[in-house]
Motif scaffolding. Sequence first.
Motif, PDB file in Angstrom:
ATOM      1  N   TRP A 157       0.839  -1.196   0.000  1.00 57.67           N
ATOM      2  CA  TRP A 157       0.000   0.000   0.000  1.00 57.67           C
ATOM      3  C   TRP A 157       0.876   1.249   0.000  1.00 57.67           C
ATOM      4  CZ3 TRP A 157       1.250   3.005   4.072  1.00 57.67           C
ATOM      5  CH2 TRP A 157       1.792   2.362   5.200  1.00 57.67           C
ATOM      6  N   GLN A 158       0.341   2.324  -0.532  1.00 57.45           N
ATOM      7  CA  GLN A 158       1.023   3.605  -0.434  1.00 57.45           C
ATOM      8  C   GLN A 158       0.012   4.737  -0.528  1.00 57.45           C
ATOM      9  OE1 GLN A 158       3.822   4.967  -3.333  1.00 57.45           O
ATOM     10  NE2 GLN A 158       2.474   4.677  -5.079  1.00 57.45           N
ATOM     11  N   ALA A 159       0.310   5.836   0.158  1.00 56.08           N
ATOM     12  CA  ALA A 159      -0.449   7.081   0.073  1.00 56.08           C
ATOM     13  C   ALA A 159       0.580   8.199   0.175  1.00 56.08           C
ATOM     14  CB  ALA A 159      -1.476   7.182   1.187  1.00 56.08           C
ATOM     15  N   SER A 160       0.934   8.778  -0.983  1.00 55.52           N
ATOM     16  CA  SER A 160       2.100   9.653  -1.053  1.00 55.52           C
ATOM     17  C   SER A 160       1.743  10.986  -1.699  1.00 55.52           C
ATOM     18  CB  SER A 160       3.224   8.977  -1.855  1.00 55.52           C
ATOM     19  OG  SER A 160       3.569   7.730  -1.275  1.00 55.52           O
ATOM     20  N   PRO A 161       1.696  12.072  -0.912  1.00 57.48           N
ATOM     21  CA  PRO A 161       1.449  13.400  -1.481  1.00 57.48           C
ATOM     22  C   PRO A 161       2.749  14.044  -1.975  1.00 57.48           C
ATOM     23  CG  PRO A 161       1.522  13.539   0.893  1.00 57.48           C
ATOM     24  CD  PRO A 161       1.713  12.080   0.552  1.00 57.48           C
ATOM     25  N   TYR A 162       2.619  14.981  -2.920  1.00 56.68           N
ATOM     26  CA  TYR A 162       3.771  15.725  -3.405  1.00 56.68           C
ATOM     27  C   TYR A 162       3.326  17.131  -3.767  1.00 56.68           C
ATOM     28  CZ  TYR A 162       1.952  15.010  -8.140  1.00 56.68           C
ATOM     29  OH  TYR A 162       1.156  15.008  -9.261  1.00 56.68           O
ATOM     30  N   ALA A 163       4.283  18.033  -3.841  1.00 61.59           N
ATOM     31  CA  ALA A 163       4.007  19.419  -4.223  1.00 61.59           C
ATOM     32  C   ALA A 163       5.233  19.985  -4.912  1.00 61.59           C
ATOM     33  CB  ALA A 163       3.665  20.269  -2.994  1.00 61.59           C
ATOM     34  N   GLN A 164       5.010  20.946  -5.803  1.00 65.63           N
ATOM     35  CA  GLN A 164       6.121  21.636  -6.440  1.00 65.63           C
ATOM     36  C   GLN A 164       5.674  23.035  -6.832  1.00 65.63           C
ATOM     37  OE1 GLN A 164       7.468  19.425  -9.829  1.00 65.63           O
ATOM     38  NE2 GLN A 164       5.556  19.600 -10.937  1.00 65.63           N
ATOM     39  N   ALA A 165       6.678  23.889  -7.001  1.00 67.02           N
ATOM     40  CA  ALA A 165       6.425  25.288  -7.358  1.00 67.02           C
ATOM     41  C   ALA A 165       7.469  25.749  -8.347  1.00 67.02           C
ATOM     42  CB  ALA A 165       6.457  26.167  -6.105  1.00 67.02           C
ATOM     43  N   GLU A 166       7.057  26.671  -9.211  1.00 66.98           N
ATOM     44  CA  GLU A 166       7.956  27.297 -10.175  1.00 66.98           C
ATOM     45  C   GLU A 166       7.820  28.803 -10.026  1.00 66.98           C
ATOM     46  OE1 GLU A 166       6.672  25.969 -13.940  1.00 66.98           O
ATOM     47  OE2 GLU A 166       7.208  23.873 -13.621  1.00 66.98           O
ATOM     48  N   VAL A 167       8.932  29.502 -10.132  1.00 65.97           N
ATOM     49  CA  VAL A 167       8.893  30.958 -10.047  1.00 65.97           C
ATOM     50  C   VAL A 167       9.927  31.532 -11.003  1.00 65.97           C
ATOM     51  CG1 VAL A 167      10.506  30.983  -8.089  1.00 65.97           C
ATOM     52  CG2 VAL A 167       9.014  32.958  -8.511  1.00 65.97           C
ATOM     53  N   ALA A 168       9.535  32.577 -11.708  1.00 64.75           N
ATOM     54  CA  ALA A 168      10.433  33.262 -12.631  1.00 64.75           C
ATOM     55  C   ALA A 168      11.095  34.418 -11.902  1.00 64.75           C
ATOM     56  CB  ALA A 168       9.664  33.770 -13.840  1.00 64.75           C
ATOM     57  N   LEU A 169      12.438  34.390 -11.832  1.00 66.40           N
ATOM     58  CA  LEU A 169      13.181  35.440 -11.126  1.00 66.40           C
ATOM     59  C   LEU A 169      13.581  36.565 -12.065  1.00 66.40           C
ATOM     60  CD1 LEU A 169      15.485  33.347  -8.784  1.00 66.40           C
ATOM     61  CD2 LEU A 169      13.236  34.323  -8.317  1.00 66.40           C
ATOM     62  N   ALA A 170      13.774  36.250 -13.322  1.00 65.61           N
ATOM     63  CA  ALA A 170      14.161  37.251 -14.319  1.00 65.61           C
ATOM     64  C   ALA A 170      13.778  36.697 -15.676  1.00 65.61           C
ATOM     65  CB  ALA A 170      15.661  37.526 -14.242  1.00 65.61           C
ATOM     66  N   ASP A 171      13.967  37.503 -16.708  1.00 64.67           N
ATOM     67  CA  ASP A 171      13.605  37.071 -18.043  1.00 64.67           C
ATOM     68  C   ASP A 171      14.370  35.801 -18.420  1.00 64.67           C
ATOM     69  OD1 ASP A 171      12.413  37.045 -20.502  1.00 64.67           O
ATOM     70  OD2 ASP A 171      13.887  38.387 -21.414  1.00 64.67           O
ATOM     71  N   GLY A 172      13.643  34.693 -18.574  1.00 61.40           N
ATOM     72  CA  GLY A 172      14.256  33.436 -18.972  1.00 61.40           C
ATOM     73  C   GLY A 172      14.803  32.602 -17.847  1.00 61.40           C
ATOM     74  N   LEU A 173      14.906  33.147 -16.613  1.00 63.86           N
ATOM     75  CA  LEU A 173      15.445  32.398 -15.480  1.00 63.86           C
ATOM     76  C   LEU A 173      14.293  31.891 -14.626  1.00 63.86           C
ATOM     77  CD1 LEU A 173      17.758  31.393 -13.702  1.00 63.86           C
ATOM     78  CD2 LEU A 173      17.769  33.645 -12.585  1.00 63.86           C
ATOM     79  N   GLN A 174      14.263  30.596 -14.411  1.00 62.28           N
ATOM     80  CA  GLN A 174      13.160  29.981 -13.695  1.00 62.28           C
ATOM     81  C   GLN A 174      13.675  29.008 -12.647  1.00 62.28           C
ATOM     82  OE1 GLN A 174       9.528  29.125 -15.911  1.00 62.28           O
ATOM     83  NE2 GLN A 174       9.660  27.010 -15.206  1.00 62.28           N
ATOM     84  N   LEU A 175      13.144  29.127 -11.423  1.00 62.57           N
ATOM     85  CA  LEU A 175      13.458  28.201 -10.341  1.00 62.57           C
ATOM     86  C   LEU A 175      12.337  27.185 -10.205  1.00 62.57           C
ATOM     87  CD1 LEU A 175      14.907  30.390  -7.435  1.00 62.57           C
ATOM     88  CD2 LEU A 175      16.145  29.040  -9.130  1.00 62.57           C
ATOM     89  N   ASN A 176      12.727  25.976  -9.833  1.00 60.65           N
ATOM     90  CA  ASN A 176      11.769  24.895  -9.650  1.00 60.65           C
ATOM     91  C   ASN A 176      12.122  24.161  -8.368  1.00 60.65           C
ATOM     92  OD1 ASN A 176      11.059  21.916  -9.856  1.00 60.65           O
ATOM     93  ND2 ASN A 176       9.908  22.688 -11.595  1.00 60.65           N
ATOM     94  N   ALA A 177      11.136  23.944  -7.499  1.00 59.65           N
ATOM     95  CA  ALA A 177      11.368  23.215  -6.255  1.00 59.65           C
ATOM     96  C   ALA A 177      10.178  22.305  -5.994  1.00 59.65           C
ATOM     97  CB  ALA A 177      11.558  24.174  -5.085  1.00 59.65           C
ATOM     98  N   GLY A 178      10.447  21.181  -5.371  1.00 59.37           N
ATOM     99  CA  GLY A 178       9.370  20.253  -5.082  1.00 59.37           C
ATOM    100  C   GLY A 178       9.768  19.294  -3.981  1.00 59.37           C
ATOM    101  N   VAL A 179       8.762  18.597  -3.454  1.00 59.99           N
ATOM    102  CA  VAL A 179       8.998  17.616  -2.407  1.00 59.99           C
ATOM    103  C   VAL A 179       7.888  16.571  -2.458  1.00 59.99           C
ATOM    104  CG1 VAL A 179       7.698  18.901  -0.651  1.00 59.99           C
ATOM    105  CG2 VAL A 179       9.530  17.325   0.043  1.00 59.99           C
ATOM    106  N   ARG A 180       8.240  15.350  -2.131  1.00 56.22           N
ATOM    107  CA  ARG A 180       7.269  14.252  -2.059  1.00 56.22           C
ATOM    108  C   ARG A 180       7.471  13.510  -0.750  1.00 56.22           C
ATOM    109  NH1 ARG A 180       4.612  10.321  -6.009  1.00 56.22           N
ATOM    110  NH2 ARG A 180       4.515   8.322  -4.908  1.00 56.22           N
ATOM    111  N   PHE A 181       6.360  13.177  -0.095  1.00 55.20           N
ATOM    112  CA  PHE A 181       6.406  12.377   1.125  1.00 55.20           C
ATOM    113  C   PHE A 181       5.885  10.990   0.797  1.00 55.20           C
ATOM    114  CE2 PHE A 181       4.455  10.763   5.092  1.00 55.20           C
ATOM    115  CZ  PHE A 181       5.618  10.668   5.852  1.00 55.20           C
ATOM    116  N   ASP A 182       6.803  10.036   0.702  1.00 52.24           N
ATOM    117  CA  ASP A 182       6.406   8.655   0.424  1.00 52.24           C
ATOM    118  C   ASP A 182       6.067   7.948   1.723  1.00 52.24           C
ATOM    119  OD1 ASP A 182       6.552   7.541  -2.420  1.00 52.24           O
ATOM    120  OD2 ASP A 182       8.300   8.861  -2.332  1.00 52.24           O
TER     121      ASP A 182
END
Length: 781
Positions: A470-495
């Motif tokens: 069995w498994q019940a695993s949530p996850y989330a991620q976010a993206e944000v543009a800091l400047a023209d063409g520059l993008q940060l991506n972060a995420g996490v999953r709890f298995d």
Amino acid sequence: MTIGKCRGVAHLIRGGATLALLAGAGGAALAQDRVGGSVEGTVVTGAGAPVAGASIAIGTPARLTVSDSTGRFRFDAIVPGDQRLEIRKLGYRTVAQTVTVRVFETTRVEAVLRAAAVNLPDLVVSTSREEQLAARTPLSVEVIGAAEIAEARSHHPADIVNRAPGVYVSSAGGEGHFTAIRQPITTKAVYAFLEDGVPTRSTGFFNHNGLYEINLPQAGRIEVIKGPGTAIYGSDAVGGVVNSFTRNPSDSPEAELFVEGGSNTYLRALGTASASTGRHGFRLDANVTSSDGYRDGATYTRQSGTARWDMALGTARLKTVATVTHVDQPGDGGGEISAEDFATSPSRVYTGIAFRRVLAGRVSSELQATRGASSFGATVFARYNELDLLPSWQLSFDPQVWESRHRSIGVLTRVRRALPALGASVSTGLDVEYSPGSRRETRIAVERSGNDFLGYADADVQYDYDVDFWQASPYAQAEVALADGLQLNAGVRFDNLGYDYQNRLGELATGSHRRPPSTSVSFSRLSPKVGAAWELRSNLSVFASYRAAFRAPSESQLFRQGAAESTVDLQPVKANSIEGGVRATLGGTMTVEATVYSMRMNDDILTFFDPGTGLRLTQNAGATSHRGIEVGVGFAPLPAVRLDGSLAYAHHRYERWQARGGADPIDYSGNEMELAPQLFGTAKVTVKPAFARDGALSVEFVRLGSYFMDPANTHEYEGHNLLNVQANVPVYAGLDVVARVSNVTGERYAETSSFNVQQGERFRPGAPRQVYVGAQYRFAR
């Protein structure tokens, strides 16, 4: 109901509650009013012809759509102001322009695409479960498109997957395989194999041959994530993710039939039919294959079928896919043979009594809904996997027959909300699965003459248990543009996953087939990722990322104790990976992608061959390291000529491992890992004469470098070179003839090799020269 099952149900109930909250959040997001302005337009060629299927992105983070059959596209609820619009299409140069959006108004544009000989991939799906611009993806992902898959007409997964730099798949006979993606050539449970985003097997019941449960020759697209994908896909995805996508239904009726014959009585038929009517689209695929094999008695048959139904629901889409695969492989691929027989009689098989029979079926239904800046997706799936196996590699020291079954039900969800005013987007999801299964292993008494196994009779049952995963695993991620063409991506999953194990035979604490008592085992782990991608220009981007991963032990590692003191206390494999790279398109005639990576794995689960007893023991190793560079290049010096090359150079090393076998532990720390070639590369030349519609001639060179055959680094395989040739000749409209010769020079080589003190050097021979000829007829209205 047992206490263990109650515990598993409780975890799934909590997962269901979270799922309900996600569904509510998705509904609320989709219900929000549309505000802002609209952008609509048309994509055309320089001659004014409409371009269908072009990828259009607007804003930061980008919102995506594709042009329809008339080249038209539209965005609604766009934030007012100047917005960057980018149009990409394979075979054309990227177009970028600025459009001004006004509230409650529609801005109209026309984009003219100019031809380009080579392109980098425009979109990827597997990195986030939604379409993203590949140029803004902060990790290495390879895309093999529909045209390349169709041209390859692969006989084995290696024929197509190995085109991705840093990916090496070798044959285990038939379509069985070993995989190496930022890992040695291995059968370890460190890869996620998916079809349309749905795992081919449950995490708890991993099979290293997962790709033969997918109809790869008829796939519409293959994406390969190299390195950890745990933050999105969970426990299996440590070394990489291979995600195959079924083909979309066609707009108008079409059908194809490909029939082929070749060496060793190889016969294959591939058929497909597709049509759309109103809101509905349909596709049926079938694959029937048989071969006597290039080794004595190692025959192979396969039957696969896929049915897909798409239904448009306004701004939503419902996609339902059903697939079934049956594989029957007497001889289990042939197994390894001695160095003497490898040199003189490579077709010889010692283990003709071995066998492998596979039945795998999946049904999934995916709902995708978009409204304004919000999107919601949910995939409900059911699975059945059956494996009957007499493993060839165990006949000489632990002969058994295995019977393994498991069923699965599950749901994969995601909710995404773009926040244009902040230049950001957030998404979250939950994976829930319940997979009850069983395993039975019976000792067999074998009849043997020298190296050859002639027959067997069933003896006592050594393992017989039920196990629920069995498994019940949530996850989330976010993206944000800091400047023209520059993008940060972060995420996490709890298995959050586990097993409820019921031993039908009772506990056994001594001997070479010990059995743990009935128990429940659970694991939980938080896996983060963070990355950045900077699109310096439309044809140049750089990226870097950190990704954590983990791999819970599979049911067979936990509950088939063998001679080990204990296996239920095995720890999950933990990994930390960093990488950086660059992607570039030069003048529309050359593409380059290069990646450097470093990954360290702690508590790696390794199988040790005890020289004292001859038995294999499963243990947590201290640590292993994996470092390398991967480069892929495409170059079109002339309109009719294309050069493609890939190169991977890597080091895989035991940083800390003392194998616990006999009285004195053996220390392998500092040694190179076995079956870990430092070099793997391919070079391919394709010529497509302008006078021959769809005609092509390709020549491919493959180089596999040397590697050690044992963890002590005392014996070494020297590597090999292979040359392959393929030609496609159009006869008349709709009819093509295809010819292929693999291993043109007849090189004697090994798919894998090993060494131990009981058996000496052992080799699994690769195929000698093979010749195939086929014909394909296409009907399209």
